[in-house]
Design a protein around this motif. Structure first.
Motif, PDB file in Angstrom:
ATOM      1  N   UNK A 299       0.804  -1.222   0.000  1.00 45.83           N
ATOM      2  CA  UNK A 299       0.000   0.000   0.000  1.00 45.83           C
ATOM      3  C   UNK A 299       0.839   1.276   0.000  1.00 45.83           C
ATOM      4  N   UNK A 300       2.165   1.145   0.077  1.00 49.11           N
ATOM      5  CA  UNK A 300       3.019   2.325   0.185  1.00 49.11           C
ATOM      6  C   UNK A 300       3.119   3.076  -1.138  1.00 49.11           C
ATOM      7  N   UNK A 301       3.443   4.359  -1.028  1.00 49.59           N
ATOM      8  CA  UNK A 301       3.455   5.232  -2.202  1.00 49.59           C
ATOM      9  C   UNK A 301       4.704   5.012  -3.049  1.00 49.59           C
ATOM     10  N   UNK A 302       4.685   3.920  -3.779  1.00 51.81           N
ATOM     11  CA  UNK A 302       5.758   3.539  -4.689  1.00 51.81           C
ATOM     12  C   UNK A 302       5.229   2.462  -5.617  1.00 51.81           C
ATOM     13  N   UNK A 303       5.849   2.288  -6.764  1.00 55.66           N
ATOM     14  CA  UNK A 303       5.478   1.156  -7.614  1.00 55.66           C
ATOM     15  C   UNK A 303       5.825  -0.158  -6.924  1.00 55.66           C
ATOM     16  N   UNK A 304       5.076  -1.212  -7.187  1.00 58.86           N
ATOM     17  CA  UNK A 304       5.385  -2.511  -6.574  1.00 58.86           C
ATOM     18  C   UNK A 304       6.829  -2.940  -6.847  1.00 58.86           C
ATOM     19  N   UNK A 305       7.541  -3.308  -5.778  1.00 58.16           N
ATOM     20  CA  UNK A 305       8.910  -3.782  -5.915  1.00 58.16           C
ATOM     21  C   UNK A 305       9.948  -2.718  -6.161  1.00 58.16           C
ATOM     22  N   UNK A 306       9.559  -1.438  -6.119  1.00 56.00           N
ATOM     23  CA  UNK A 306      10.485  -0.368  -6.496  1.00 56.00           C
ATOM     24  C   UNK A 306      11.665  -0.238  -5.543  1.00 56.00           C
ATOM     25  N   UNK A 307      11.503  -0.673  -4.300  1.00 57.66           N
ATOM     26  CA  UNK A 307      12.608  -0.608  -3.339  1.00 57.66           C
ATOM     27  C   UNK A 307      13.399  -1.913  -3.259  1.00 57.66           C
ATOM     28  N   UNK A 308      13.138  -2.829  -4.178  1.00 58.96           N
ATOM     29  CA  UNK A 308      13.951  -4.027  -4.299  1.00 58.96           C
ATOM     30  C   UNK A 308      14.091  -4.807  -3.002  1.00 58.96           C
ATOM     31  N   UNK A 309      15.325  -5.169  -2.664  1.00 52.94           N
ATOM     32  CA  UNK A 309      15.571  -5.982  -1.476  1.00 52.94           C
ATOM     33  C   UNK A 309      15.215  -5.254  -0.185  1.00 52.94           C
TER      34      UNK A 309
ATOM     35  N   UNK B  97      -3.538   5.752   0.365  1.00 51.96           N
ATOM     36  CA  UNK B  97      -4.735   6.344   0.967  1.00 51.96           C
ATOM     37  C   UNK B  97      -4.368   7.521   1.857  1.00 51.96           C
ATOM     38  N   UNK B  98      -3.302   7.361   2.664  1.00 48.84           N
ATOM     39  CA  UNK B  98      -2.904   8.447   3.580  1.00 48.84           C
ATOM     40  C   UNK B  98      -2.438   9.677   2.809  1.00 48.84           C
ATOM     41  N   UNK B  99      -1.752   9.437   1.689  1.00 48.26           N
ATOM     42  CA  UNK B  99      -1.198  10.560   0.921  1.00 48.26           C
ATOM     43  C   UNK B  99      -2.190  11.130  -0.089  1.00 48.26           C
ATOM     44  N   UNK B 100      -3.321  10.473  -0.260  1.00 45.34           N
ATOM     45  CA  UNK B 100      -4.281  10.936  -1.246  1.00 45.34           C
ATOM     46  C   UNK B 100      -3.766  10.803  -2.664  1.00 45.34           C
ATOM     47  N   UNK B 101      -2.934   9.770  -2.899  1.00 38.45           N
ATOM     48  CA  UNK B 101      -2.360   9.528  -4.210  1.00 38.45           C
ATOM     49  C   UNK B 101      -3.087   8.348  -4.840  1.00 38.45           C
ATOM     50  N   UNK B 102      -3.414   8.465  -6.106  1.00 34.97           N
ATOM     51  CA  UNK B 102      -4.086   7.369  -6.804  1.00 34.97           C
ATOM     52  C   UNK B 102      -3.149   6.192  -6.946  1.00 34.97           C
ATOM     53  N   UNK B 103      -3.622   4.999  -6.600  1.00 28.95           N
ATOM     54  CA  UNK B 103      -2.767   3.813  -6.644  1.00 28.95           C
ATOM     55  C   UNK B 103      -2.588   3.277  -8.048  1.00 28.95           C
ATOM     56  N   UNK B 104      -3.359   3.749  -8.994  1.00 25.51           N
ATOM     57  CA  UNK B 104      -3.199   3.314 -10.383  1.00 25.51           C
ATOM     58  C   UNK B 104      -3.894   2.005 -10.650  1.00 25.51           C
TER      59      UNK B 104
END
Length: 338
Positions: free
Chosen positions: A35-45, A331-338
């Motif tokens: 649910x975090x404001x990033x693309x899935x897997x964007x932070x890798x390991x 949700x917390x940031x009010x950003x669309x999850x796409x």
């Protein structure tokens, strides 16, 4: 909790009854990560590390506030065989340096907000020369394991174990050979920087050590007793204690990994609460990490020991946990999850 064992069989039983990770917390951390404001897997390991860490700390939103670094020091009778570029007296001198804050590990511990403790184990009584028989009696290895266990602060939320002991790459190479087979040359490196003749002596010493201690090849805890040093046993005891307290551990270099590998071979999953901080420049470390199924976080050509590479990796874990627990959800940031 004091060490709950007085024999190697009791220590083996302690490993078998160690707690597992909290799967409910793991599931919660995985959900939060998605649910975090990033693309899935964007932070890798970093994502995997944060979820793993949360599972061991029983929370889906963990923090790291109280890391502990422990350096154990011991002397080795096998040094009489000429296996190191430095004399055994350096162990005592380096302990004094640790205690006065002058070593690399002091600086790294301070940089990453870790409490650092130093435990010197009977430096005036080296282990026996393992080319003629066991390095330690059962009482001696149990005493070292218990020192390591009791050194762990139960309130710590992350542990690094380091070591100092002239000759201990020879001990670690002998343990690795006993645990995983192959020739002594496969596991023996230059350590503190021995020349070709010194490397040949080390390989010969490891070969003779295995021949003098046949029980080491059939029982990983006997490998620790017969071929190890007090500081290696203390690291193993501390890593086992951390598991009992659900404290995640960052493994250091070749020597620490050899000590930890005795636990992994003694009990399946004994190192599930650990990550490998780095891959050192000691030649066999990569192979040893592969044997225990660990992928290093860093590869910087370090070969210092002391826990230095693992202490540096505290920053990686802190970064992973900070992102996981501090970032806003969509949700917390009010950003669309796409």
């Amino acid at each position: 909790m004091p060490a709950p064992f007085t024999t190697l069989d009791e220590f083996r039983a302690t490993l078998a009854t160690a707690p597992a990770a909290d799967e409910t917390a793991r599931a919660g951390a995985e959900t939060r990560n998605g649910q975090l404001t990033k693309p899935p897997g964007a932070l890798g390991r970093l994502e995997d590390i944060a979820i793993w860490y949360g599972a061991w700390r029983s929370t889906d939103r963990p923090e790291i506030n109280n890391p502990q670094v422990i350096v154990f020091a011991g002397n080795h009778g096998v040094c009489a065989q000429g296996v190191s570029a430095f004399p055994p007296e350096v162990t005592v001198q380096m302990v004094a340096n640790f205690e006065h804050g002058g070593a690399a590990i002091n600086q790294l511990s301070k940089a990453f907000g870790a409490r650092m403790d130093v435990h010197a184990l009977s430096l005036d009584t080296p282990t026996a020369d393992f080319t003629t028989g066991p390095a330690m009696s059962e009482d001696e290895v149990i005493a070292a394991l218990r020192t390591g266990w009791d050194a762990v602060d139960q309130s710590a939320d992350l542990l690094v174990t380091g070591e100092m002991g002239i000759g201990n790459t020879t001990s670690a190479a002998a343990i690795a050979t006993a645990l995983f087979g192959g020739d002594a040359a496969d596991w023996t490196g230059r350590g503190t920087g021995v020349d070709d003749a010194g490397l040949a002596r080390k390989i010969d010493v490891v070969t003779r050590g295995l021949a003098a201690n046949p029980e080491a090849a059939s029982d990983p805890l006997q490998a620790l007793r017969c071929l190890g040093g007090r500081e290696l046993a203390a690291m193993a005891g501390a890593i086992a204690a951390a598991r009992a307290y659900s404290i995640p551990v960052i493994l250091d270099g070749f020597i620490c990994t050899a000590a930890a590998a005795t636990l992994a071979q003694a009990q399946d999953g004994a190192l599930d609460h650990t990550v490998a901080g780095h891959q050192s420049a000691e030649g066999a470390h990569a192979a040893l990490l592969a044997k225990i199924g660990k992928e290093p976080l860093l590869q910087l050509g370090l070969r210092l020991g002391e826990g230095s590479g693992a202490a540096l990796a505290i920053g990686i874990l802190k970064g992973a946990v900070a992102c996981h627990s501090g970032m806003a959800t969509f949700a917390e940031a009010g950003v669309a999850a796409g």
